[in-house]
Design a protein around this motif. Structure first.
Motif, PDB file in Angstrom:
ATOM      1  N   SER A   1       0.832  -1.209   0.000  1.00  0.00           N
ATOM      2  CA  SER A   1       0.000   0.000   0.000  1.00  0.00           C
ATOM      3  C   SER A   1       0.861   1.251   0.000  1.00  0.00           C
ATOM      4  CB  SER A   1      -0.922   0.001   1.217  1.00  0.00           C
ATOM      5  OG  SER A   1      -1.808  -1.088   1.165  1.00  0.00           O
TER       6      SER A   1
ATOM      7  N   GLU B   1      -5.017   1.652   0.117  1.00  0.00           N
ATOM      8  CA  GLU B   1      -4.151   2.745  -0.312  1.00  0.00           C
ATOM      9  C   GLU B   1      -4.777   4.114  -0.051  1.00  0.00           C
ATOM     10  OE1 GLU B   1      -4.876   0.138  -1.995  1.00  0.00           O
ATOM     11  OE2 GLU B   1      -3.012  -0.878  -2.597  1.00  0.00           O
TER      12      GLU B   1
ATOM     13  N   ARG C   1      -2.501   6.925   1.998  1.00  0.00           N
ATOM     14  CA  ARG C   1      -1.920   8.100   1.346  1.00  0.00           C
ATOM     15  C   ARG C   1      -1.769   9.292   2.290  1.00  0.00           C
ATOM     16  NH1 ARG C   1      -1.505   8.994  -3.969  1.00  0.00           N
ATOM     17  NH2 ARG C   1      -3.049   7.357  -4.405  1.00  0.00           N
TER      18      ARG C   1
END
Length: 1001
Positions: free
Chosen positions: A857, A951, A955
């Motif tokens: 990820s 993901e 982030r």
């Protein structure tokens, strides 16, 4: 030895042109080995091919090391880049430094030889000292010439299947009124055989003899037989003496002898009729002082050997024994030396001839004149004692000055070249400005393919030398020869049968700073982690040694309070050089397996000096590499003969280790036949139990075994279970407990019966509880492998998950106590590093054949991740893998300095709420931590640890960590809480309290 040399390549016919073109034919080297001078390379090659591997073609190519002939080596193409042709050549190093060598027609070694000058550095392997080619080649030629100069002696040492070419007949001998030769015969209870010997003497074709027969205190009818023989044979001179040594009886006979020459008959040899005529005839005609005849020796297979002793002193030393019945010598020479040494109990004949050979040469008569009728040989221990007397000058060794601070290592060489090479390189590798190490390697009758490469290797070190002896010597005698040549303040005695201990010499030498200590030995262990020997101890009443603490965990030996032991039992010991020479080294009468024990007893009894075991100096061996200590061992019997009473200190040694002796028993060695008709040799075993303090404040001192699934060896030491167990063991030790960490190879050790508590750190293996112990299980991983029956079999079960503990306990009807994983504050705390000075994003952990969710990820959102761990090659590019392993002591600094640390769990761990150990370590460092969601996370870490599902959630956590994570002060507060509530010390207190309660129950 390199793997390539373990199997021999198929025979390849030699291509003379290829060998000449390769440059790997050194005609000076071939000539030095054969004692010849060649004008051209082709002459040398022709002779080399005739020898069929009896010599090597080049100083840097040894067929036995390469595992193939030079022709096969040259024909292997690219495989030559992987084959080590010599102990002093690293082909990969040539290629690393000179890539163009890979394109040479005949391989990298040929390329290097074609470019090398006298000043070129030889491409030696790592650990071998750099040496210039001119120096190494000169040393090789000198060693080859020296070996060839002794080739005649080596050949004379060998017996042959073929009868020797007869020496021509001598001139006729005179026969006068006085006997020219006196024959000495000693007998003891030999009545039936006395007549046979007299008959053989009377059958001699030369009649100018007298036979002096000494009855050495016989109890049978020997005296009557001798009287009857003398009545009918006037040349027989009877003599009776009280029972004593054979040497004394022979000296009495010499006092009666009248002949110019003397010969020695016995009942174990039969003279052929020409013996006296030929032997005395040659001496009388040549003026020589003594001569030795060839002898026929039958063997067990029905064949026969022929033995001829050469004329030089080296020939005599090179023989395993000496047959006095083959000797004729001038009588005045014998009497001038005082005859036979009556202090000896055997091999006095060899001693006499060696003394005679100092002034005279033994003439070999190459005619078979004697038949050996008795297959019994002399006691090899006496032979060793005699050879030592003539090879080792202890008085000269005592006068030799010893260099303060120097450590001399004495090593008998092995016929296995690789073993000796390993010892030499590892012993001499630490040489630096402050190191003063001298290495003396003693090679006994070494084959050419061992002696010459070894001599070259030794020539690369300034204080290393090879002593290549002609006789076949045992390890004890070889060691004594080396001791006498040392100059070090401390001498380390070693054997090549085991691997050299790394960095152990310094600790052994330091132990000798105590003037009361005479010998220091390392702690000898096996690879799984059990003690093989911490010295030698003895039972009451008899000197039968056993290995101290054998079979106990290494942790027991590491905790020794008193490190003194009655005697050493180790392949490596350290002794002061002056003490060693004054004691005349090893007693060769003890044989080659137990000389260290006898030396320790001798120094303790004579000098009151102690033997100590040094746990910090550990060496690993296989248990079978230790000396045999059972009742069938001849060396044990010799030790008991020399020292009938055991030295004191065995019970004190056990007490110092925390045990008391409760009994002893005799056991058959492992692997011995145990059928109803078998009578195996027995070895002693001391039965002990842990000592308990009579008065103690706080919890009692218990013995703990921490059982883990990690295997033994370096790989197992890197398992997470191993790190966890070591930290827990240290915490329990701080509470006064005696703890051993047992990997899966130690699970069935017998000494576990001495433990009070067995704590299974449940991983991959299911462990059956040990009867009679408190059995605890702590499920820290792989909950899917644990069933209800396993939970019910333990006295108490813990789980590193609150939710799983409740669910599994209810299903099994067993109380499962939540006990979460924890951290070691000594390794993981905020002081280990400065925040945000290391990797922006960090992951530490092995792949375990899956693409870990947190790493995948993070990379998906463009983060630059620094990964430390194994098995990532199939998932990541090499530039992302910072290392394959990180020492546990360095992890705290990595976590503290990282911007963000990633973590994720295996599916079963996440499903069942098993919080990873990494969570506690990173939180204790005050670092930012991202983890997958798992039950119980917020209860322990609050909102300080951030979680992700995919993901999208990853982030923002990595894009702006300052905004996504709590402040550093908040993280420090969590670190203090984790250190206070979730440390190994806290977990150890819980476990100890429960164990004491269960023991009391």
């Amino acid at each position: 030895m390199p793997p390539e040399s373990r199997t021999r390549a198929p025979h390849v016919p030699a291509d003379p042109q290829a060998i000449l073109a390769s440059g790997l034919l050194d005609r000076d080297w071939v000539g030095a080995q054969l004692g010849m001078v060649f004008n051209t390379d082709r002459e040398a090659l022709e002779r080399l091919l005739e020898q069929d591997a009896k010599c090597s073609p080049h100083p840097l190519f040894e067929q036995s090391w390469a595992g193939r002939s030079l022709a096969a080596y040259l024909g292997e193409g690219t495989a030559r880049s992987k084959v080590s042709p010599h102990p002093l050549v690293d082909v990969r190093r040539i290629l690393d430094e000179h890539p163009q060598a890979a394109r040479h027609t005949y391989g990298p070694l040929s390329w290097w030889v074609s470019q090398a000058g006298d000043d070129s550095l030889v491409p030696v392997p790592e650990g071998v000292r750099q040496v210039r080619w001119g120096h190494l080649r000169a040393a090789a030629l000198e060693a080859a010439e020296r070996r060839h100069s002794s080739a005649g002696v080596r050949r004379a040492h060998r017996s042959s299947r073929r009868a020797p070419t007869p020496t021509p007949d001598p001139p006729a001998l005179p026969v006068g009124d006085e006997p020219l030769v006196s024959i000495v015969l000693t007998v003891h209870d030999d009545g039936p055989r006395l007549r046979e010997v007299v008959d053989a003497v009377q059958a001699q074709t030369y009649s100018g003899w007298e036979l002096v027969v000494v009855d050495n205190g016989s109890d049978d009818d020997t005296t009557a037989v001798l009287t009857g023989v003398a009545a009918f044979e006037p040349r027989v001179v009877p003599l009776t003496v009280p029972r004593g040594s054979t040497a004394r009886a022979r000296n009495a006979a010499l006092g009666k002898a009248r002949g110019t020459y003397v010969a020695f008959a016995d009942t174990a040899h039969a003279w052929r009729p020409d013996f006296l005529r030929v032997m005395v005839g040659h001496l009388h005609a040549s003026g020589a002082s003594m001569a030795h005849a060839a002898m026929r020796v039958p063997d067990a297979a029905g064949g026969e050997w022929f033995r001829v002793v050469g004329g030089r002193r080296e020939h005599l030393l090179a023989h395993d024994h000496f047959d006095l019945a083959c000797l004729v010598v001038r009588r005045d020479l014998v009497t001038q030396l005082g005859g036979f040494d009556e202090t000896l109990g055997g091999a006095e004949g060899l001693d006499l001839v060696l003394r005679l050979s100092e002034d005279a040469r033994l003439r070999p008569v190459r005619r078979v004149l004697v038949d050996r009728t008795d297959p019994e040989e002399e006691d090899p221990r006496w032979t060793a004692a005699i050879v030592e007397r003539h090879l080792v000058d202890w008085e000269a060794a005592g006068r030799r000055p010893r260099e303060r601070g120097r450590v001399s290592v004495v090593l008998p060489a092995s016929p296995d070249l690789a073993r000796t090479v390993r010892w030499v390189t590892r012993t001499m590798a630490p040489l630096g400005e402050a190191d003063d190490i001298e290495l003396v390697v003693v090679g006994s009758h070494l084959p050419r393919h061992v002696e010459l490469p070894l001599a070259m290797l030794m020539a690369t070190y300034p204080r290393a030398r090879l002593m290549a002896t002609l006789p076949r010597l045992g390890a004890a005698l070889s060691t004594n020869i080396g001791i006498a040549q040392t100059t070090g303040e401390v001498v380390v005695l070693a054997r090549t049968s085991v691997n050299p201990p790394r960095d152990a010499f310094r600790a052994l030498v330091a132990a000798l700073d105590d003037p009361a200590v005479a010998i220091a030995q390392p702690l000898v262990t096996d690879r799984p982690g059990l003690v093989v020997s911490a010295g030698a101890v003895f039972g009451p009443g008899r000197t039968h040694p056993e290995a101290f603490m054998a079979g106990l965990p290494v942790s027991d030996a590491a905790a020794l309070e008193a490190r003194r032991v009655p005697a050493p039992l180790s392949p490596v010991v350290a002794v002061r050089g002056a003490d060693l020479v004054r004691a005349h080294g090893f007693d060769v009468w003890m044989g080659d397996t137990l000389p260290e024990i006898e030396l320790g007893i001798r120094l303790a009894v004579n000098d009151g000096a102690a033997t100590v075991v040094v746990p910090e100096a550990a060496m690993v061996i296989k248990p079978r590499q230790l000396a045999r200590l059972d009742t069938a061992s001849a060396d044990v019997r010799a030790l008991q003969e020399r020292w009938p009473s055991p030295p004191p200190g065995s019970d004190e040694a056990w007490a110092g280790a925390g045990f008391e002796v409760v009994g002893r028993r005799w056991e058959a060695p492992a692997g011995a036949a145990r059928g109803p008709l078998d009578a195996p040799a027995l070895a002693p075993r001391t039965l002990v139990r842990p000592r308990r303090a009579a008065v103690r404040q706080g919890p009692p001192a218990l013995r703990w075994a921490l059982d883990i699934a990690a295997p033994s060896g370096p790989r197992g030491q890197r398992w997470g279970d191993a790190y966890f167990a070591r930290s827990l063991a240290e915490a329990l030790t701080r509470l006064g407990q005696r703890v051993s960490v047992d990997n899966r190879d130690l699970r069935q050790r017998d000494s576990r019966d001495l433990d009070d508590v067995v704590l299974v750190l449940r991983g991959l293996d299911r462990v059956v509880p040990r009867p009679g112990r408190v059995n605890l299980e702590w499920v820290i991983s792989h909950p899917d492998l644990v069933d209800a029956a396993e939970l019910a079999s333990f006295d108490r079960v813990y789980a590193a998950s609150t939710t799983w503990a409740a669910r599994a306990g209810a299903a099994a009807g067993v109380a499962v106590t939540p006990l979460l994983q924890c951290t070691d504050p000594r390794l993981f705390n905020p002081s280990r590093g400065e925040p945000d000075t290391g990797a922006p994003v960090l992951f530490v952990g092995n792949s375990r054949d899956v693409y870990r969710r947190s790493v995948r990820s993070a990379l998906a959102v463009g983060a630059r991740v620094e990964v430390h761990g194994a098995d990532w090659d199939r998932f990541l590019s090499p530039d992302l893998i910072a290392s394959t392993v990180v020492a546990n002591e360095e992890l705290g600094a990595l976590y503290c300095s990282a911007g963000v640390v990633l973590n994720d769990h295996h599916d079963d761990m996440r499903r069942d709420g098993f919080l990873a150990n990494r969570l506690f370590d990173v939180a204790a460092c005050g670092a930012r931590l991202v983890s997958d969601e798992i039950d119980g996370l917020s209860e322990v870490f609050g909102d300080v640890v951030q979680t992700f599902h995919d993901e999208t959630e990853m982030r923002p956590l990595l894009a702006d960590p300052d905004a996504a994570f709590p402040s550093y002060q908040t993280r420090l507060a969590l670190a203090e809480k984790v250190i206070r509530e979730h440390s190994f010390d806290h977990r150890a207190e819980v476990l100890l309290e429960d164990a004491v309660r269960l023991l009391a129950r």
